[in-house]
Structures are given as C-alpha cells and as structure tokens.
Write a protein that holds these residues in place. Structure first.
Motif, mmCIF file in Angstrom:
data_model
loop_
_atom_site.group_PDB
_atom_site.id
_atom_site.type_symbol
_atom_site.label_atom_id
_atom_site.label_comp_id
_atom_site.label_asym_id
_atom_site.label_seq_id
_atom_site.Cartn_x
_atom_site.Cartn_y
_atom_site.Cartn_z
ATOM 1 N N GLY A 1 1.162 -1.214 -0.106
ATOM 2 C CA GLY A 1 -0.017 0.126 -0.204
ATOM 3 C C GLY A 1 1.131 1.123 0.089
ATOM 4 N N SER A 2 0.282 2.547 -0.086
ATOM 5 C CA SER A 2 0.454 3.697 0.195
ATOM 6 C C SER A 2 -0.391 4.295 0.828
ATOM 7 C CB SER A 2 1.161 4.445 -0.543
ATOM 8 O OG SER A 2 -0.454 4.508 -1.368
ATOM 9 N N GLY A 3 1.121 5.594 1.817
ATOM 10 C CA GLY A 3 0.274 6.213 2.724
ATOM 11 C C GLY A 3 1.482 7.785 3.431
ATOM 12 N N VAL A 4 1.045 8.188 3.923
ATOM 13 C CA VAL A 4 1.775 9.591 4.378
ATOM 14 C C VAL A 4 1.725 9.594 5.879
ATOM 15 C CG1 VAL A 4 1.210 12.187 5.259
ATOM 16 C CG2 VAL A 4 1.027 11.268 2.854
ATOM 17 N N LEU A 5 2.914 9.278 6.625
ATOM 18 C CA LEU A 5 3.246 9.349 8.105
ATOM 19 C C LEU A 5 3.425 11.009 8.554
ATOM 20 C CD1 LEU A 5 4.657 8.278 10.615
ATOM 21 C CD2 LEU A 5 7.125 8.418 9.656
ATOM 22 N N LYS A 6 2.769 11.664 9.002
ATOM 23 C CA LYS A 6 3.025 12.666 9.678
ATOM 24 C C LYS A 6 3.262 12.837 10.572
ATOM 25 C CE LYS A 6 -1.353 14.053 7.381
ATOM 26 N NZ LYS A 6 -2.492 15.059 6.736
ATOM 27 N N VAL A 7 4.633 13.831 10.737
ATOM 28 C CA VAL A 7 4.825 13.740 12.269
ATOM 29 C C VAL A 7 6.013 15.538 12.896
ATOM 30 C CG1 VAL A 7 7.464 13.724 13.389
ATOM 31 C CG2 VAL A 7 6.112 11.818 12.421
ATOM 32 N N HIS A 8 4.899 15.935 13.303
ATOM 33 C CA HIS A 8 5.351 17.582 13.932
ATOM 34 C C HIS A 8 4.562 18.028 12.953
ATOM 35 C CE1 HIS A 8 6.400 16.487 18.490
ATOM 36 N NE2 HIS A 8 7.816 15.963 17.397
ATOM 37 N N GLY A 9 3.940 18.083 12.182
ATOM 38 C CA GLY A 9 3.345 18.912 10.815
ATOM 39 C C GLY A 9 4.444 18.515 9.798
ATOM 40 N N GLU A 10 4.850 18.065 9.826
ATOM 41 C CA GLU A 10 5.784 17.730 8.379
ATOM 42 C C GLU A 10 5.130 16.424 7.729
ATOM 43 O OE1 GLU A 10 8.306 19.670 6.360
ATOM 44 O OE2 GLU A 10 7.253 21.027 8.114
ATOM 45 N N GLU A 11 5.226 16.060 6.461
ATOM 46 C CA GLU A 11 4.222 14.929 6.405
ATOM 47 C C GLU A 11 5.301 14.032 5.267
ATOM 48 O OE1 GLU A 11 1.075 15.429 3.690
ATOM 49 O OE2 GLU A 11 0.110 15.883 5.324
ATOM 50 N N TYR A 12 5.626 12.824 5.182
ATOM 51 C CA TYR A 12 6.647 11.646 4.719
ATOM 52 C C TYR A 12 5.473 10.695 3.951
ATOM 53 C CZ TYR A 12 9.547 14.569 8.100
ATOM 54 O OH TYR A 12 10.338 15.345 8.723
ATOM 55 N N SER A 13 5.736 10.614 2.823
ATOM 56 C CA SER A 13 5.153 9.485 2.377
ATOM 57 C C SER A 13 5.911 8.314 2.348
ATOM 58 C CB SER A 13 5.168 9.304 0.562
ATOM 59 O OG SER A 13 6.945 9.198 -0.394
ATOM 60 N N LEU A 14 5.354 7.682 2.343
ATOM 61 C CA LEU A 14 5.157 5.868 2.582
ATOM 62 C C LEU A 14 4.840 5.325 0.811
ATOM 63 C CD1 LEU A 14 4.231 5.029 6.549
ATOM 64 C CD2 LEU A 14 6.186 6.458 5.353
ATOM 65 N N THR A 15 5.578 4.370 0.641
ATOM 66 C CA THR A 15 5.125 3.582 -0.582
ATOM 67 C C THR A 15 5.944 2.025 0.076
ATOM 68 O OG1 THR A 15 7.096 4.239 -1.405
ATOM 69 C CG2 THR A 15 4.946 5.175 -1.965
ATOM 70 N N LYS A 16 5.130 1.328 -0.623
ATOM 71 C CA LYS A 16 5.716 -0.206 -0.087
ATOM 72 C C LYS A 16 7.586 -0.246 -0.478
ATOM 73 C CE LYS A 16 4.721 -5.506 -2.287
ATOM 74 N NZ LYS A 16 4.007 -6.125 -3.524
ATOM 75 N N GLY A 17 8.205 -0.722 0.119
ATOM 76 C CA GLY A 17 9.841 -1.577 0.167
ATOM 77 C C GLY A 17 10.239 -0.082 1.151
ATOM 78 N N ASP A 18 9.890 1.148 1.819
ATOM 79 C CA ASP A 18 10.255 2.206 2.386
ATOM 80 C C ASP A 18 10.526 1.097 4.003
ATOM 81 O OD1 ASP A 18 10.125 3.960 0.531
ATOM 82 O OD2 ASP A 18 8.694 4.831 1.280
ATOM 83 N N HIS A 19 11.841 1.942 3.829
ATOM 84 C CA HIS A 19 11.412 1.478 5.706
ATOM 85 C C HIS A 19 12.234 2.548 6.521
ATOM 86 C CE1 HIS A 19 11.841 -2.675 4.265
ATOM 87 N NE2 HIS A 19 12.302 -2.206 3.422
ATOM 88 N N PHE A 20 12.077 2.839 8.088
ATOM 89 C CA PHE A 20 12.439 3.420 8.478
ATOM 90 C C PHE A 20 12.721 3.505 10.216
ATOM 91 C CE2 PHE A 20 8.409 4.298 7.770
ATOM 92 C CZ PHE A 20 7.460 4.209 9.178
ATOM 93 N N ILE A 21 13.005 4.861 10.152
ATOM 94 C CA ILE A 21 13.101 4.593 12.340
ATOM 95 C C ILE A 21 12.365 5.329 12.900
ATOM 96 C CG2 ILE A 21 14.793 4.480 14.219
ATOM 97 C CD1 ILE A 21 16.802 2.975 12.697
ATOM 98 N N LEU A 22 11.622 5.452 13.848
ATOM 99 C CA LEU A 22 10.944 6.429 14.819
ATOM 100 C C LEU A 22 11.870 6.977 15.572
ATOM 101 C CD1 LEU A 22 7.495 5.155 14.254
ATOM 102 C CD2 LEU A 22 8.199 7.049 13.144
ATOM 103 N N PRO A 23 13.004 7.666 15.588
ATOM 104 C CA PRO A 23 13.853 8.152 16.832
ATOM 105 C C PRO A 23 12.883 8.631 18.484
ATOM 106 C CG PRO A 23 14.380 9.078 14.816
ATOM 107 C CD PRO A 23 12.850 8.922 15.066
ATOM 108 N N ALA A 24 13.538 8.762 19.327
ATOM 109 C CA ALA A 24 13.137 8.850 20.816
ATOM 110 C C ALA A 24 11.998 10.035 20.611
ATOM 111 C CB ALA A 24 14.063 8.621 21.740
ATOM 112 N N ASP A 25 13.158 11.219 20.009
ATOM 113 C CA ASP A 25 12.367 12.234 19.765
ATOM 114 C C ASP A 25 10.846 12.411 19.038
ATOM 115 O OD1 ASP A 25 13.392 12.238 17.686
ATOM 116 O OD2 ASP A 25 14.424 14.113 17.786
ATOM 117 N N ILE A 26 10.444 11.664 18.950
ATOM 118 C CA ILE A 26 9.179 11.607 18.096
ATOM 119 C C ILE A 26 8.209 10.964 19.157
ATOM 120 C CG2 ILE A 26 7.739 10.834 16.643
ATOM 121 C CD1 ILE A 26 10.230 10.941 14.647
ATOM 122 N N GLU A 27 7.237 11.682 19.833
ATOM 123 C CA GLU A 27 6.327 11.321 20.454
ATOM 124 C C GLU A 27 5.236 10.467 20.329
ATOM 125 O OE1 GLU A 27 6.657 14.123 23.579
ATOM 126 O OE2 GLU A 27 8.388 14.028 24.332
#
Length: 315
Positions: free
Chosen positions: A274-300
């Motif tokens: 699938g696909s979507g959008v990750l929203k963190v502190h007002g910023e948007e990041y697109s999510l597509t199949k095959g993406d990998h990411f870490i959510l660090p400690a300062d993202i509450e």
C-alpha cells in the motif's frame, strides 16, 4: 530533530537468491541471485544509510555510536536489531544459531541470533524446515552421521501472513518459493548443519559447522507458540505477533487515518504494502511499499494516513 530516519537498504547476493526483491518491491538489486535486503541494519557486514534530513549519509552504526539520544540512550553496545527481507528462490541451508553466551565466547563477541519471520508471500505448496525429531543428543548426532535427513527434519506448510518465532538453538530453513520479512538480533552468525550437497559455481560445497551446530541445538526441539493479539482502533488494526526477550513485533494495517503515541525508546518500521503519509510534528513523509524507517526517541506522537501495511518492531 523530530524526524523519522528513512533508510537505504543493503543487498546481499546468495546462492539461493532470486529477483523477488526487484519484482515485488522495485528495488535496484545487484543480480538475479539477490537473497537478502538488509533493510534496517547497524551490523558491520551491511549497514543501512540515512537518506533524509540532517543525518543524510550517516549509517545506523554511526548514529548509534555518536547520537545515542536518538535511541533513548539504550544501553546496548551495538544497534540491537536487524530487519531483513529474504527471497528464498531455492532452499536455504538447514541451520541453527547460537545464543548470546555461546556467540560471545566463540564468535568474537557477536550477539546470538534469535529471529522471527513474517511470510510476505510464498508458492502455494511452500513449506519450511522448523525443528527436528531427535529426543536426545545421541540420537541427533547419530541421525546426522547417517544422513537421515528426511526422518530428522520437521517440515511444516506455510502461507502468506503466517508468523514464526525462531529462538536461538532452533533447527530451521526457509524453503524454495518464500518471501519473508525477518526481525532478528543484530548478528550474522549462522551454523550450517546440511546444505543438500550443493556445489557453487566453482564446484565447491559450502562449509558446514556440524560440531558447533550440535553444541547449540535445543534437544528435544521446542516450538514457541505464536498467539497473535489483535487490537482495533480508529483507522488501524494492530496485530502483536510476539513480545519476547529481544524484540516485540507488530503488523499495523492502516485504513484511513490513525494517531499513535510512541511509548518505546525507538521503533523500526517497514512498509509491506500500500501507500500513505506519515505525519510528524506538522511535516509529511510519503510511505510506499518497500520503504524502511526508524522512529527515534524524540518523536512522541505521529499519524499515518492511507491504505498501508507495516511491520513494526522495537527492543
């Protein structure tokens, strides 16, 4: 910072690899025998690299050493987890992994390797080797010496969506026609018990590690039951597959919009479909199949919108 860390994977060629990582995830793979995508890795044998934000170009290992605040000051001397996608285009060797104590003593301080598998896709009649039938060490050794592999090895059928927890000491092998997301301790120590007498391009058989395998294998075999816990709330179905000593692993199936609170030092996430959008502190990041990411400690807190399936893990 308050940013997710999106990552460039590392690809590993294997005798049993294929092209599914390109066919299914559109990755730029090095060859037609690409077996492993090291998607989220701080292991020296293949480190993922950050591709966004202020840490672009840094490896996970560098961040772990120099910016431990990103990971909630977690005390492990090394980045503790490793996320892979495996393309078993042919049978993998029958293998077993040591625990922490054995690996520390015999493998230069390497971590042991407890792992788990989520079956992304597989052939209709796919199976895997999981465990063995020997009741005693003597019986185990005898069956290996006599080559009684069909009697010794337990085979079980697999289907997409299945999940298996594979503690160190478990005899196992993925078999032909399976595509798997693996969450594991950050270790590259594998003891091969049997490799079907395969030969490489130069006509050589691969090294076996019979003595070490006998020392570390759990006898008799113990199957750790997986009892998924499903929780549904606004916009997401969360399935917790395992909560174990080294990791907890979930599948998040987002349909619409969902809000999350991060209650862990950091989390690893892989987009399976699938696909979507990750929203963190007002910023948007697109999510597509095959993406990998870490959510660090300062993202509450964060939000995910769209139709998207992720496998998520934390220590």
């Amino acid at each position: 910072m308050n940013q997710p860390l999106f990552l460039q994977p590392v690809f590993q060629e294997r005798i049993w690899g294929g092209t599914a990582l390109k066919d299914q995830f559109n990755y730029d793979i090095p060859s037609d025998i690409t077996g492993e995508c090291w998607a989220i890795s701080g292991h020296p044998n293949g480190q993922s690299t950050v591709i966004n934000g202020e840490f672009t170009g840094k490896t996970i290992g560098e961040l772990w050493n120099d910016h431990r605040e990103l990971f909630g000051q977690h005390p492990s001397p090394v980045f503790p987890l490793l996320t892979k996608i495996l393309d078993a285009n042919a049978d993998l060797s029958v293998q077993v992994h040591p625990n922490d104590d054995y690996a520390k003593e015999h493998e230069n301080g390497e971590l042991g390797k407890t792992e788990c598998w989520y079956i992304i896709d597989c052939d209709e009649d796919a199976e895997m080797i999981f465990g063995h039938t020997a009741q005693t060490k003597e019986e185990f050794v005898s069956m290996i010496e006599k080559g009684e592999w069909n009697d010794l090895l337990r085979r079980i059928p697999v289907k997409p969506g299945d999940f298996f927890y594979v503690p160190s000491g478990t005899i196992h092998a993925l078999c032909k026609g399976t595509l798997v997301l693996e969450t594991q301790q950050s270790s590259d120590t594998t003891y091969r018990v049997y490799d079907y007498d395969r030969r490489d391009a130069e006509g050589n058989t691969r090294e076996l590690h019979i003595d070490k395998s006998i020392e570390v294998t759990t006898i008799p075999h113990k199957t750790e039951a997986v009892e998924p816990v499903v929780e549904k709330r606004e916009g997401v179905e969360s399935t917790k597959f395992v909560e174990a000593e080294y990791f907890t692993v979930y599948k998040w199936k987002v349909d619409g919009h969902s809000s999350f609170v991060q209650d862990q030092p950091f989390q690893l996430a892989s987009v399976l479909d699938g696909s979507g959008v990750l929203k963190v502190h007002g910023e948007e990041y697109s999510l597509t199949k095959g993406d990998h990411f870490i959510l660090p400690a300062d993202i509450e807190t964060f939000e995910i919108e769209g139709q998207v399936e992720l496998i998520v893990s934390h220590v």
